[in-house]
Structures are given as structure tokens and as C-alpha cells.
Design a protein around this motif. Structure first.
Motif, PDB file in Angstrom:
ATOM      1  N   GLN A  97       0.806  -1.221   0.000  1.00 15.23           N
ATOM      2  CA  GLN A  97       0.000   0.000   0.000  1.00 15.23           C
ATOM      3  C   GLN A  97       0.841   1.274   0.000  1.00 15.23           C
ATOM      4  OE1 GLN A  97      -3.363   0.121  -0.257  1.00 15.23           O
ATOM      5  NE2 GLN A  97      -3.275  -2.102  -0.481  1.00 15.23           N
ATOM      6  N   ARG A  98       2.161   1.151   0.004  1.00 18.62           N
ATOM      7  CA  ARG A  98       3.033   2.319   0.170  1.00 18.62           C
ATOM      8  C   ARG A  98       2.868   3.356  -0.937  1.00 18.62           C
ATOM      9  NH1 ARG A  98       5.934  -1.280  -2.490  1.00 18.62           N
ATOM     10  NH2 ARG A  98       7.492  -0.639  -3.990  1.00 18.62           N
ATOM     11  N   SER A  99       2.470   2.953  -2.130  1.00 18.45           N
ATOM     12  CA  SER A  99       2.320   3.921  -3.221  1.00 18.45           C
ATOM     13  C   SER A  99       0.851   4.174  -3.578  1.00 18.45           C
ATOM     14  CB  SER A  99       3.083   3.436  -4.453  1.00 18.45           C
ATOM     15  OG  SER A  99       2.579   2.181  -4.869  1.00 18.45           O
ATOM     16  N   ASN A 100      -0.061   3.667  -2.774  1.00 15.45           N
ATOM     17  CA  ASN A 100      -1.483   3.882  -3.003  1.00 15.45           C
ATOM     18  C   ASN A 100      -1.843   5.290  -2.525  1.00 15.45           C
ATOM     19  OD1 ASN A 100      -4.253   3.907  -3.122  1.00 15.45           O
ATOM     20  ND2 ASN A 100      -4.530   2.015  -1.954  1.00 15.45           N
ATOM     21  N   PRO A 101      -2.213   6.208  -3.426  1.00 17.84           N
ATOM     22  CA  PRO A 101      -2.504   7.582  -2.998  1.00 17.84           C
ATOM     23  C   PRO A 101      -3.711   7.687  -2.073  1.00 17.84           C
ATOM     24  CG  PRO A 101      -2.950   7.306  -5.342  1.00 17.84           C
ATOM     25  CD  PRO A 101      -2.333   6.034  -4.860  1.00 17.84           C
ATOM     26  N   ASP A 102      -4.616   6.714  -2.099  1.00 18.68           N
ATOM     27  CA  ASP A 102      -5.777   6.749  -1.213  1.00 18.68           C
ATOM     28  C   ASP A 102      -5.399   6.443   0.238  1.00 18.68           C
ATOM     29  OD1 ASP A 102      -7.414   7.332  -3.345  1.00 18.68           O
ATOM     30  OD2 ASP A 102      -7.879   5.218  -3.735  1.00 18.68           O
ATOM     31  N   MET A 103      -4.228   5.875   0.449  1.00 19.98           N
ATOM     32  CA  MET A 103      -3.776   5.528   1.794  1.00 19.98           C
ATOM     33  C   MET A 103      -2.698   6.484   2.309  1.00 19.98           C
ATOM     34  SD  MET A 103      -5.520   2.833   2.593  1.00 19.98           S
ATOM     35  CE  MET A 103      -4.718   1.758   3.733  1.00 19.98           C
ATOM     36  N   GLN A 104      -2.438   7.546   1.571  1.00 19.09           N
ATOM     37  CA  GLN A 104      -1.384   8.497   1.939  1.00 19.09           C
ATOM     38  C   GLN A 104      -2.005   9.809   2.427  1.00 19.09           C
ATOM     39  OE1 GLN A 104       1.937   7.742   1.623  1.00 19.09           O
ATOM     40  NE2 GLN A 104       1.260   5.707   1.014  1.00 19.09           N
TER      41      GLN A 104
END
Length: 158
Positions: free
Chosen positions: A129-136
Motif C-alpha cells: 500500500q506504500r504507493s497507493n494515494p488513497d492511503m497516503q
């Protein structure tokens, strides 16, 4: 959306590093007498500033006061994985070892191995999930030094 105010300390294309000041809510909590977090806060444990990388599509400069936000579902999903997955690993491994007829020390060892496997699963999920913009977290708005919200739009008078 969970929001927190901070100050930009570094900027890069598409992202910025923001310093936030950790604020304790221990003064208003009824369980502060028996809480480990309150004890650490009184003893001065932990840094008062936190640094976080946030996504942005705005032009920000070092020193800007910003409001950063993180979607609630990101916090809920991360919490769910962090707490549930290791417990599932622990109990599953212990039950499998018990059903296999192993002695108690082996069941305990298998349970710890299942717990470690659950934490490895959490680590894998976080890596995925490190590059998922919805989780940032992202910058929601830029604020003036006095704390008044500024906007990118200009108003025209009729």
C-alpha cells in the motif's frame, strides 16, 4: 477526513515533508490515572515533533502552515490489518499444532511463529500500500501564518 495542522520543512515534486506538533489529550481523558500513554507524556517520553511525508498538488514553500488530511478508511483498514492479522496467525497456528497432537511447548512455539507470520503479513500489506494515494496523507489547504485559511481561487466582484 482526519486533519492535523503542520509546517512545511521540505518540498519535493508532488510531495512535501511536514512537521506536526504532537498534542496530548490526556488532560480531558477520564482514564489518565491508569493510562500508560499519560505516564509517558508526564515523563517526557517521545519527541514532541513528528515529521511526515504528504502528497500535494499545490505549490508549497518551506515554512508554510498547512492542514494535512488522511481518509478515515485508511486508518480503519490499517488498524484492522495491524490488530486482526497477527491474532489470526497466532490462534490459527496454535489450533493447527493442537490438532496435530503436539505437546504444549510446541503449541506455544507454533503460536509465536503464527504471530510473527501475522506481523510479516502486516508488513507485506504496508509495503503493498506504500504507493497507493488513497492511503497516503495529503495537504488539504495552505494556511497563512496567523492560521487563516487561504485559497488558490480569486474572487471577482460583479
Amino acid at each position: 477526513m482526519i486533519e492535523e495542522q503542520g509546517r512545511v520543512v521540505s518540498s519535493e515534486p508532488g510531495a512535501a515533508w511536514v512537521e506536526t506538533v504532537r498534542q496530548s489529550t490526556c488532560g480531558s481523558c477520564q482514564a489518565k490515572a491508569g493510562c500508560g500513554q499519560a505516564l509517558l507524556q508526564r515523563l517526557g517520553g517521545g519527541a514532541r515533533q513528528g515529521y511526515i511525508r504528504v502528497l500535494t498538488d499545490r505549490s508549497v514553500q518551506v515554512g508554510d502552515q498547512v492542514m494535512i488530511g488522511l481518509p478515515e478508511n485508511a486508518v480503519v483498514n490499517a488498524s484492522l490489518y495491524m490488530y486482526i492479522l497477527p491474532l489470526i496467525g497466532l490462534f490459527s497456528a496454535a489450533l493447527l499444532a493442537d490438532n496435530a497432537g503436539l505437546s504444549e511447548p510446541w503449541i506455544i512455539l507454533c503460536a509465536f511463529f503464527g504471530l510473527a507470520s501475522g506481523f510479516a503479513g502486516v508488513r507485506w500489506y504496508a509495503w503493498r500500500q506504500r504507493s497507493n494515494p488513497d492511503m497516503q496523507p495529503r495537504i488539504m489547504r495552505v494556511m497563512s501564518p496567523s492560521g487563516i485559511v487561504t485559497s488558490d481561487r480569486t474572487l471577482t466582484m460583479p
